[in-house]
Design a protein around this motif. Sequence first.
Motif, PDB file in Angstrom:
ATOM      1  N   PHE A   1      36.561  27.244  -3.566  1.00 39.89           N
ATOM      2  CA  PHE A   1      36.928  25.932  -4.093  1.00 39.89           C
ATOM      3  C   PHE A   1      38.205  25.417  -3.424  1.00 39.89           C
ATOM      4  O   PHE A   1      39.135  26.169  -3.127  1.00 39.89           O
ATOM      5  CB  PHE A   1      37.110  26.006  -5.614  1.00 39.89           C
ATOM      6  N   HIS A   2      38.263  24.128  -3.212  1.00 39.17           N
ATOM      7  CA  HIS A   2      39.421  23.476  -2.625  1.00 39.17           C
ATOM      8  C   HIS A   2      39.445  22.024  -3.082  1.00 39.17           C
ATOM      9  O   HIS A   2      38.541  21.569  -3.777  1.00 39.17           O
ATOM     10  CB  HIS A   2      39.374  23.581  -1.096  1.00 39.17           C
ATOM     11  N   GLU A   3      40.488  21.316  -2.726  1.00 38.92           N
ATOM     12  CA  GLU A   3      40.665  19.909  -3.124  1.00 38.92           C
ATOM     13  C   GLU A   3      40.540  19.759  -4.643  1.00 38.92           C
ATOM     14  O   GLU A   3      39.614  19.122  -5.160  1.00 38.92           O
ATOM     15  CB  GLU A   3      39.661  19.004  -2.420  1.00 38.92           C
ATOM     16  N   PHE A   4      41.499  20.296  -5.351  1.00 37.91           N
ATOM     17  CA  PHE A   4      41.508  20.221  -6.817  1.00 37.91           C
ATOM     18  C   PHE A   4      42.101  18.873  -7.254  1.00 37.91           C
ATOM     19  O   PHE A   4      43.178  18.795  -7.828  1.00 37.91           O
ATOM     20  CB  PHE A   4      42.332  21.384  -7.393  1.00 37.91           C
ATOM     21  N   THR A   5      41.328  17.833  -6.989  1.00 37.10           N
ATOM     22  CA  THR A   5      41.804  16.470  -7.296  1.00 37.10           C
ATOM     23  C   THR A   5      40.908  15.769  -8.304  1.00 37.10           C
ATOM     24  O   THR A   5      41.104  14.587  -8.597  1.00 37.10           O
ATOM     25  CB  THR A   5      41.856  15.631  -6.014  1.00 37.10           C
TER      26      THR A   5
ATOM     27  N   GLY B   1      42.949  33.128  -5.420  1.00 32.13           N
ATOM     28  CA  GLY B   1      42.156  33.311  -4.210  1.00 32.13           C
ATOM     29  C   GLY B   1      41.474  32.062  -3.721  1.00 32.13           C
ATOM     30  O   GLY B   1      40.810  32.080  -2.675  1.00 32.13           O
ATOM     31  N   ASN B   2      41.610  30.930  -4.416  1.00 27.40           N
ATOM     32  CA  ASN B   2      41.083  29.657  -3.959  1.00 27.40           C
ATOM     33  C   ASN B   2      42.173  28.879  -3.226  1.00 27.40           C
ATOM     34  O   ASN B   2      43.342  29.268  -3.228  1.00 27.40           O
ATOM     35  CB  ASN B   2      40.539  28.852  -5.141  1.00 27.40           C
ATOM     36  N   ASP B   3      41.785  27.783  -2.645  1.00 32.67           N
ATOM     37  CA  ASP B   3      42.733  26.969  -1.877  1.00 32.67           C
ATOM     38  C   ASP B   3      43.220  25.807  -2.738  1.00 32.67           C
ATOM     39  O   ASP B   3      42.539  24.794  -2.892  1.00 32.67           O
ATOM     40  CB  ASP B   3      42.047  26.441  -0.613  1.00 32.67           C
TER      41      ASP B   3
END
Length: 447
Positions: free
Chosen positions: A51-55, A71-73
């Motif tokens: 997972f990435h871009e937590f927006t 461990g996610n980005d």
Amino acid sequence: MATGPVISAYVSKSLKEFHGKRFIASSPLNTHLHIVNGGNIEMVDLSNSGFHEFTGVIEGLTNLKTLLLSGNDLSLISQNFFDTLSSLETLKIATCKLDRHFIAMKSKRLISELVCLKSMDLSYNYLYILPKDIFYYNPNLEELILAGNNFKEIPFDLTTTPNLTRLDLRYNSLTSLDAQTTLELDDQVQRLGKFQIKLEGNVLSCGCESIGFLHWMMVTNVELDNNMNFTCINSAGDLSDTAQYTDLVELWRLCWGKSFLAAAVIILCFIVIGFLAVFLFVKNKTLILSTLLQFIWGFQLKKRSDYATGVYIGYSDSDYNFPCHALRVYLENTLQLSTYLEHRDLLPSADKASAIIEAIHACWRVVLVVNGRFLNGDEWALFTMKSAIHSQSPSNPARLVVIVEDAVHRSLPNELLSVVSEENIFVVTRWTLGTELKDWLKLRLYF
């Protein structure tokens, strides 16, 4: 924050935990996601997924207690991502590539709605600074893991975490804790009954500047990891461990002994100098006062010509032979100084005390011939000595001259010694007028 359409995800009403560790290879969380029937979910594990871009926005997890995102980005995350998760008690975002600038500026806002938060893991994100009041809105925080970062001190205000009992600061850049921080930690353990701090992996300082911290580690009730033995570096730059510095008295001596010895020697020197200055002033106060008056106000010393008589000779009535013959003859015939002798010049009808005082004040110099009978058996001799002492003045500071027998040299009264300098005292072993005494008298009386 996502502004697109709402995506609904349906889950079973009985689902309480979702274990999605390594769930997918890669996916952004930049949508508005609504979890239908997610009110019973209490734990979500999405660690080490892609997972990435937590927006985006996640809704429906109204009772979520534990969220594992390690461990996610999370290098890109909106400051209100966690706003819908107000029931969260445990949040793990370790090794998440957190943006250090974002954390330094926005992390307080990021977790401001997590009012129930009890445990948070920010380890291994290589952070170096946090807002001091980052946990202002998280007063229930009990455990904080900050291992694997670059903090040089406890990076937040301990007063904002009144319930914190476990703090993990392993593998950071701490060298010591300052006195204020250790005091706050002691207050924390006293108030809560327990407190644990982990310091393993930090290279602490065991040099002179850290004596207070080393002492604190030995006496504190705060629980320390690794048996209270940590790698440290001493003042010489050598690696060691804190267990070797249990004898802090020896370390203090090594660090400050020379400085304190030097300070003690300097203070002693000042005391000695002060004592000598006082002694010299008391011993020569008339001369010193005269010198100051001459230097500051142009005060003029009196000269021999200002006095009617040259020398007053004071002696014991029973020992008149030397002063009235040998000494008088030398002063009058050789030095051409007029003299006053009690046996010769004191009128029988005169008041003896007044006559002695008047005669002393009329003389340029006063020579006292002192022996045992002068000091112990002749009241008029002692009266003469006291009158001579009081005749000393700044205008004639060297007026009083003493010739003393060696046997009573150490018995001269302090009041006499306080006004006569050593240069104006001559010690004789026998009452004869030798060359040395003559030269001394010439220097003291004639000039």
